[in-house]
Scaffold this motif. Structure first.
Motif, PDB file in Angstrom:
ATOM      1  N   THR A   1      37.345  28.175  41.706  1.00 55.73           N
ATOM      2  CA  THR A   1      36.722  29.338  41.078  1.00 55.73           C
ATOM      3  C   THR A   1      37.671  30.516  41.169  1.00 55.73           C
ATOM      4  OG1 THR A   1      34.710  30.691  40.983  1.00 55.73           O
ATOM      5  CG2 THR A   1      35.550  30.153  43.167  1.00 55.73           C
ATOM      6  N   GLY A   2      37.460  31.520  40.308  1.00 57.49           N
ATOM      7  CA  GLY A   2      38.335  32.685  40.282  1.00 57.49           C
ATOM      8  C   GLY A   2      38.218  33.423  38.974  1.00 57.49           C
ATOM      9  N   PHE A   3      39.353  33.974  38.506  1.00 58.78           N
ATOM     10  CA  PHE A   3      39.363  34.806  37.302  1.00 58.78           C
ATOM     11  C   PHE A   3      40.449  34.333  36.347  1.00 58.78           C
ATOM     12  CE2 PHE A   3      38.113  37.574  40.824  1.00 58.78           C
ATOM     13  CZ  PHE A   3      36.895  38.052  40.371  1.00 58.78           C
ATOM     14  N   TYR A   4      40.145  34.422  35.066  1.00 54.62           N
ATOM     15  CA  TYR A   4      41.159  34.382  34.010  1.00 54.62           C
ATOM     16  C   TYR A   4      41.236  35.793  33.442  1.00 54.62           C
ATOM     17  CZ  TYR A   4      40.900  29.262  33.999  1.00 54.62           C
ATOM     18  OH  TYR A   4      40.947  27.938  34.349  1.00 54.62           O
TER      19      TYR A   4
ATOM     20  N   GLY B   1      41.073  50.996  40.709  1.00 58.13           N
ATOM     21  CA  GLY B   1      42.159  51.917  40.966  1.00 58.13           C
ATOM     22  C   GLY B   1      43.029  52.065  39.737  1.00 58.13           C
ATOM     23  N   PRO B   2      44.000  52.930  39.815  1.00 57.87           N
ATOM     24  CA  PRO B   2      44.894  53.116  38.665  1.00 57.87           C
ATOM     25  C   PRO B   2      45.600  51.832  38.241  1.00 57.87           C
ATOM     26  CG  PRO B   2      45.120  54.924  40.201  1.00 57.87           C
ATOM     27  CD  PRO B   2      44.282  53.903  40.881  1.00 57.87           C
ATOM     28  N   LEU B   3      45.913  50.962  39.203  1.00 60.09           N
ATOM     29  CA  LEU B   3      46.649  49.738  38.890  1.00 60.09           C
ATOM     30  C   LEU B   3      45.965  48.505  39.463  1.00 60.09           C
ATOM     31  CD1 LEU B   3      50.278  51.028  39.577  1.00 60.09           C
ATOM     32  CD2 LEU B   3      49.071  50.942  37.393  1.00 60.09           C
ATOM     33  N   SER B   4      44.670  48.585  39.713  1.00 63.16           N
ATOM     34  CA  SER B   4      43.974  47.444  40.299  1.00 63.16           C
ATOM     35  C   SER B   4      42.489  47.529  39.983  1.00 63.16           C
ATOM     36  CB  SER B   4      44.175  47.402  41.810  1.00 63.16           C
ATOM     37  OG  SER B   4      43.529  48.508  42.418  1.00 63.16           O
ATOM     38  N   ILE B   5      41.807  46.396  40.190  1.00 58.67           N
ATOM     39  CA  ILE B   5      40.352  46.370  40.062  1.00 58.67           C
ATOM     40  C   ILE B   5      39.836  45.292  41.000  1.00 58.67           C
ATOM     41  CG2 ILE B   5      40.333  44.696  38.148  1.00 58.67           C
ATOM     42  CD1 ILE B   5      37.923  46.287  37.016  1.00 58.67           C
ATOM     43  N   THR B   6      38.698  45.563  41.654  1.00 51.69           N
ATOM     44  CA  THR B   6      38.047  44.589  42.521  1.00 51.69           C
ATOM     45  C   THR B   6      36.719  44.213  41.895  1.00 51.69           C
ATOM     46  OG1 THR B   6      39.091  45.520  44.492  1.00 51.69           O
ATOM     47  CG2 THR B   6      37.169  44.136  44.836  1.00 51.69           C
TER      48      THR B   6
ATOM     49  N   ASP C   1      40.607  31.471  47.258  1.00 53.51           N
ATOM     50  CA  ASP C   1      41.037  30.430  48.196  1.00 53.51           C
ATOM     51  C   ASP C   1      39.889  29.599  48.741  1.00 53.51           C
ATOM     52  OD1 ASP C   1      43.669  31.204  47.909  1.00 53.51           O
ATOM     53  OD2 ASP C   1      43.586  32.613  49.587  1.00 53.51           O
ATOM     54  N   ASN C   2      38.720  30.211  48.975  1.00 49.72           N
ATOM     55  CA  ASN C   2      37.600  29.482  49.588  1.00 49.72           C
ATOM     56  C   ASN C   2      36.431  29.414  48.617  1.00 49.72           C
ATOM     57  OD1 ASN C   2      38.887  29.174  52.211  1.00 49.72           O
ATOM     58  ND2 ASN C   2      38.563  31.395  52.451  1.00 49.72           N
ATOM     59  N   PRO C   3      36.437  28.429  47.710  1.00 49.84           N
ATOM     60  CA  PRO C   3      35.407  28.375  46.658  1.00 49.84           C
ATOM     61  C   PRO C   3      34.009  28.081  47.172  1.00 49.84           C
ATOM     62  CG  PRO C   3      36.761  26.401  46.612  1.00 49.84           C
ATOM     63  CD  PRO C   3      37.411  27.329  47.586  1.00 49.84           C
ATOM     64  N   ASP C   4      33.880  27.670  48.436  1.00 49.62           N
ATOM     65  CA  ASP C   4      32.554  27.353  48.967  1.00 49.62           C
ATOM     66  C   ASP C   4      31.963  28.485  49.793  1.00 49.62           C
ATOM     67  OD1 ASP C   4      32.601  24.801  47.860  1.00 49.62           O
ATOM     68  OD2 ASP C   4      33.688  23.983  49.579  1.00 49.62           O
ATOM     69  N   GLU C   5      32.636  29.653  49.806  1.00 44.88           N
ATOM     70  CA  GLU C   5      32.186  30.745  50.651  1.00 44.88           C
ATOM     71  C   GLU C   5      31.918  32.003  49.827  1.00 44.88           C
ATOM     72  OE1 GLU C   5      34.844  31.416  53.863  1.00 44.88           O
ATOM     73  OE2 GLU C   5      34.946  29.313  54.455  1.00 44.88           O
ATOM     74  N   PRO C   6      30.671  32.141  49.301  1.00 42.22           N
ATOM     75  CA  PRO C   6      30.329  33.389  48.592  1.00 42.22           C
ATOM     76  C   PRO C   6      30.197  34.532  49.590  1.00 42.22           C
ATOM     77  CG  PRO C   6      28.403  31.958  48.802  1.00 42.22           C
ATOM     78  CD  PRO C   6      29.576  31.181  49.328  1.00 42.22           C
ATOM     79  N   PRO C   7      30.257  35.816  49.157  1.00 41.56           N
ATOM     80  CA  PRO C   7      30.330  36.207  47.742  1.00 41.56           C
ATOM     81  C   PRO C   7      31.713  35.959  47.169  1.00 41.56           C
ATOM     82  CG  PRO C   7      30.503  38.130  49.130  1.00 41.56           C
ATOM     83  CD  PRO C   7      30.206  36.984  50.046  1.00 41.56           C
ATOM     84  N   TYR C   8      31.734  35.753  45.872  1.00 40.78           N
ATOM     85  CA  TYR C   8      32.990  35.491  45.175  1.00 40.78           C
ATOM     86  C   TYR C   8      33.561  36.830  44.723  1.00 40.78           C
ATOM     87  CZ  TYR C   8      31.005  30.851  45.386  1.00 40.78           C
ATOM     88  OH  TYR C   8      30.457  29.692  45.849  1.00 40.78           O
ATOM     89  N   ARG C   9      34.620  37.228  45.396  1.00 37.45           N
ATOM     90  CA  ARG C   9      35.180  38.563  45.190  1.00 37.45           C
ATOM     91  C   ARG C   9      36.700  38.485  45.266  1.00 37.45           C
ATOM     92  NH1 ARG C   9      33.299  42.897  49.520  1.00 37.45           N
ATOM     93  NH2 ARG C   9      31.314  42.495  48.460  1.00 37.45           N
ATOM     94  N   ALA C  10      37.364  39.249  44.417  1.00 38.36           N
ATOM     95  CA  ALA C  10      38.830  39.271  44.460  1.00 38.36           C
ATOM     96  C   ALA C  10      39.330  40.585  43.868  1.00 38.36           C
ATOM     97  CB  ALA C  10      39.421  38.093  43.707  1.00 38.36           C
ATOM     98  N   ARG C  11      40.540  40.926  44.245  1.00 36.44           N
ATOM     99  CA  ARG C  11      41.197  42.144  43.773  1.00 36.44           C
ATOM    100  C   ARG C  11      42.379  41.758  42.894  1.00 36.44           C
ATOM    101  NH1 ARG C  11      45.409  45.741  45.524  1.00 36.44           N
ATOM    102  NH2 ARG C  11      44.852  47.931  45.193  1.00 36.44           N
TER     103      ARG C  11
END
Length: 544
Positions: free
Chosen positions: A159-162, A138-143, A176-186
Motif C-alpha cells: 500500500t502507499g501512494f501514486y 509545507g512549501p515542498l511537502s505534504i503529509t 513499509d508496514n502495510p499491516d499497521e494502520p493508520p496509513y500515513r506518509a509524507r
C-alpha cells in the motif's frame, strides 16, 4: 316394506370395517419441514432460515440446520425446539465456495429433512481504499493519511501512494508496514508552484485498487489539520531556509516552539540558524497542548501568550491569527527587528510588549469591534483609551486625540517623542505607562488625579513635569531613574497631593537641586509636608 335377507348382515359388516379403520388412524404425524433460500450472503457468512409445521399431535423436539461443502452437509447447528421458524447466521465460511444446506426437524428417534439447497459465498476482492486526508502541507511537502476500508478478504501485500506532477511520469511511494494502520506518509522533495495528483493504493493476492485522486499545488503556505503536525510539514533541511512563511491550521506549543527555532531562538535562549523574517498566521489558530514553546510557558486557546515571540530577533513582519482573543504582556519582548504587527479582528484583551525598538506600525482589521489604529498607534474602538504607542515611531511629538480618557498600562513605554500633549478630560494613566520614554517635558491635565506605580520610571531625559489641580495621589517609584528632572510643578492649592515614602526614590539630585513650584500662598503648606518638604528649593510662583 320388505328387506332382503342379506341387507342387515351387510350393514353390520360395513359398520365393523369402518370402526376398525378409525381405531388404527395414526395421531403422531411427522412435521412438514421447508428450507428457504439463503440470505445476507457475504464472503464469509450467510443467513439460513426455514419453517416447521407440526402435523396431528406430533411433537417437534429436535431442530437443526445442516450445511457443508458436500451434499452430506457435514456440519450441524442445533436450534431451540420451540423455534418453528428457525434462523441462524453462519460465519467463518470460505470465500468463493458453494455450500449445501438443509433443515431437519422431528423427534429424538426420527428427523424429517427438507430438500437440500445450495448457496455460494462471495469471492475475495481487491482492497477498498478510502479518501485521502491532508494532515499538513509545507512549501515542498505534504503529509497524507487514508484508510483501507476493506481488505477484500485477503492480507494486504502492498500500500502507499501514486503521484504525478503536472500530469507527468507517475511515481510510487510505498508504506513499509502495510499491516499497521493508520496509513500515513509524507511526500517531500516536491517542486515549488507545481500541481500534483495523488492516489492511495492497496493490493492483496486478488488484485490492486486505487482511491480517489487528491489534487493540490505547492506554494509558500504551510497547512496543518492537526496541532503538533508542523514538524511533519517542514523537514530539518528546510526549516532554516525560509525567510517568509504563511501557516494555516491549529498550532500548539510544539508547533510554536519550532517557529521560534525558525526565527532564530531556541528554548534555551540560544541563537539558531533560523532566518524567518515574515510570518503570516492569519488562517492559523493557537490551541492548548503540546510542549512549552519557550521552556516556561504553554499555549492557551486563542491566546498569544507571554514571551511567545520574545527574543525572536530576525522577525520583521508578523500577522497574528485572526481568531486571537488575547495578547499577553511582553508577548513580543525584545523583537528588535519587528517593524510591522497586525493584530486580529477578534481581539478583546491586549497588553503591550517592551523592547520592540523598531516597531513603527500596528494594524488592526477594520472588522474589529474592540480596537482601531490611527497613524500606527493602537486605541480602543471609541478612541477613548490609548493602548500602545509603538517604540519605533520616530515622530518628535505626539498629540493624543481629544477623545482620550485613559492611557493603558505600558502604553507609551519607550516612546521616542520628545513632547507629548495630553487632552483635558484625560482621567487615568496606567502603570508604567511612560516607562523609559524619551519625553523631556510633560503637562498632566487637571482631570488626572493619580500617578500609578512606576508611571515615569526611567525617563532619563525628563527635565520638568506639571501636575494639575486635580492631582491627589503619587504612588511608589513614579519617577525612579528620572535623574535629569529639575522642575516639579504642582498646581494643587487646597492640600498637597499624597506621596508614598518611595515616590521620589531614584530621582538623583532632584530633592537637593531641583525646584518645586507650588501655588502662590501655599509655600508653608508644602514646606511643612512630610514628603514635599524634602525639596530643598520650593518657590510659590504658580498663579491661576
Amino acid at each position: 316394506m320388505k328387506h332382503s335377507v342379506y341387507t342387515i348382515p351387510l350393514l353390520c359388516l360395513l359398520w365393523t370395517i369402518l370402526s376398525c379403520q378409525s381405531e388404527h388412524t395414526p395421531l403422531n404425524l411427522p412435521p412438514d419441514v421447508r428450507i428457504e433460500a439463503a440470505q445476507d450472503i457475504t464472503r464469509t457468512s450467510a443467513r439460513l432460515q426455514g419453517e416447521i409445521t407440526p402435523a396431528g399431535e406430533g411433537q417437534v423436539s429436535r431442530i437443526q440446520f445442516r450445511y457443508g461443502v458436500t451434499t452430506e452437509a457435514e456440519n450441524a447447528i442445533t436450534c431451540q425446539p420451540d423455534e418453528l421458524r428457525p434462523s441462524i447466521l453462519l460465519s467463518g465460511l470460505n470465500p468463493g465456495t458453494t455450500y449445501h444446506y438443509r433443515l431437519e426437524a422431528g423427534s429424538e428417534h426420527e428427523l424429517i429433512a427438507s430438500d437440500t439447497r445450495t448457496f455460494s459465498t462471495l469471492p475475495n476482492d481487491p482492497p477498498a481504499v478510502g479518501e485521502l486526508r491532508m494532515l499538513c502541507q509545507g512549501p515542498l511537502s505534504i503529509t497524507l493519511e487514508y484508510d483501507i476500508t476493506d481488505n477484500g478478504g485477503e492480507a494486504i501485500i502492498s500500500t502507499g501512494f501514486y503521484y504525478t506532477a503536472n500530469g507527468g511520469t507517475e511515481q510510487c511511494l510505498r508504506i513499509d508496514n502495510p499491516d499497521e494502520p493508520p496509513y500515513r506518509a509524507r511526500l517531500d522533495g516536491l517542486q515549488p508552484d507545481t500541481d500534483y495528483q495523488i492516489q492511495a493504493f492497496a493490493s492483496n493476492s486478488v488484485g490492486e485498487s486505487r482511491g480517489k485522486t487528491y489534487t493540490f499545488r505547492t506554494r509558500q503556505a504551510v497547512v496543518v489539520t492537526q496541532a503538533g503536525m508542523l514538524q511533519q510539514a517542514l523537514s530539518e533541511e528546510e526549516k532554516y531556509l525560509f525567510t517568509e512563511l504563511s501557516i494555516a491550521g491549529p498550532l500548539n506549543g510544539t508547533d510554536l516552539r519550532l517557529l521560534r527555532d525558525m526565527m532564530g531562538k531556541d528554548t534555551e535562549g540560544n541563537n539558531t540558524p533560523g532566518q524567518l523574517e515574515t510570518l503570516d498566521l492569519t488562517d492559523a489558530t493557537i490551541v492548548a497542548g503540546g510542549d512549552s514553546y519557550d521552556g516556561h510557558h504553554y499555549t492557551t486557546l486563542h491566546t498569544v501568550g507571554s514571551g511567545l515571540f520574545a527574543e525572536c530577533s530576525h522577525l520583521k513582519r508578523l500577522i497574528l491569527p485572526d481568531d486571537t482573543e488575547t495578547v499577553e504582556k511582553d508577548a513580543f519582548e525584545n523583537c528588535v527587528a519587528l517593524h510591522f504587527l497586525q493584530l486580529s479582528s477578534a481581539l478583546t484583551t491586549f497588553t503591550p510588549s517592551a523592547g520592540c525598538t523598531n516597531l513603527a506600525e500596528i494594524s488592526v482589521p477594520a472588522s474589529s469591534n474592540r480596537f482601531t489604529c490611527d497613524d500606527g498607534v493602537l486605541y480602543d474602538k471609541e478612541l477613548t483609551t490609548l493602548m500602545w504607542y509603538p517604540e519605533g515611531k520616530t515622530d518628535e511629538s505626539y498629540d493624543a486625540p481629544a477623545t482620550i480618557k485613559a492611557i493603558g498600562d505600558y502604553a507609551c513605554r519607550y516612546i521616542q517623542a520628545d513632547e507629548i500633549r495630553l487632552p483635558e478630560g484625560l482621567q487615568s494613566i496606567g502603570a508604567s505607562a511612560f516607562y523609559g520614554s524619551y519625553i523631556r517635558n510633560i503637562d498632566l491635565p487637571h482631570t488626572v488625579t493619580l500617578l500609578p506605580n512606576g508611571c515615569f520610571q526611567q525617563c532619563r531625559r525628563l527635565t520638568s513635569i506639571s501636575l494639575g489641580t486635580g492631582m491627589r495621589y503619587l504612588s511608589e517609584y513614579c519617577f525612579d531613574g528620572c535623574t535629569a528632572l529639575r522642575h516639579f510643578y504642582v498646581h494643587a492649592t487646597e492640600f498637597p497631593p499624597f506621596c508614598q515614602e518611595e515616590t521620589f526614590a531614584g530621582t538623583g539630585e532632584l530633592l537637593q537641586q531641583g525646584t518645586l513650584h507650588v501655588p502662590t500662598g501655599s509655600l508653608s503648606l508644602y514646606r511643612n509636608h512630610r514628603e514635599w518638604g524634602k525639596f530643598q528649593i520650593i518657590v510659590d510662583d504658580l498663579t491661576e
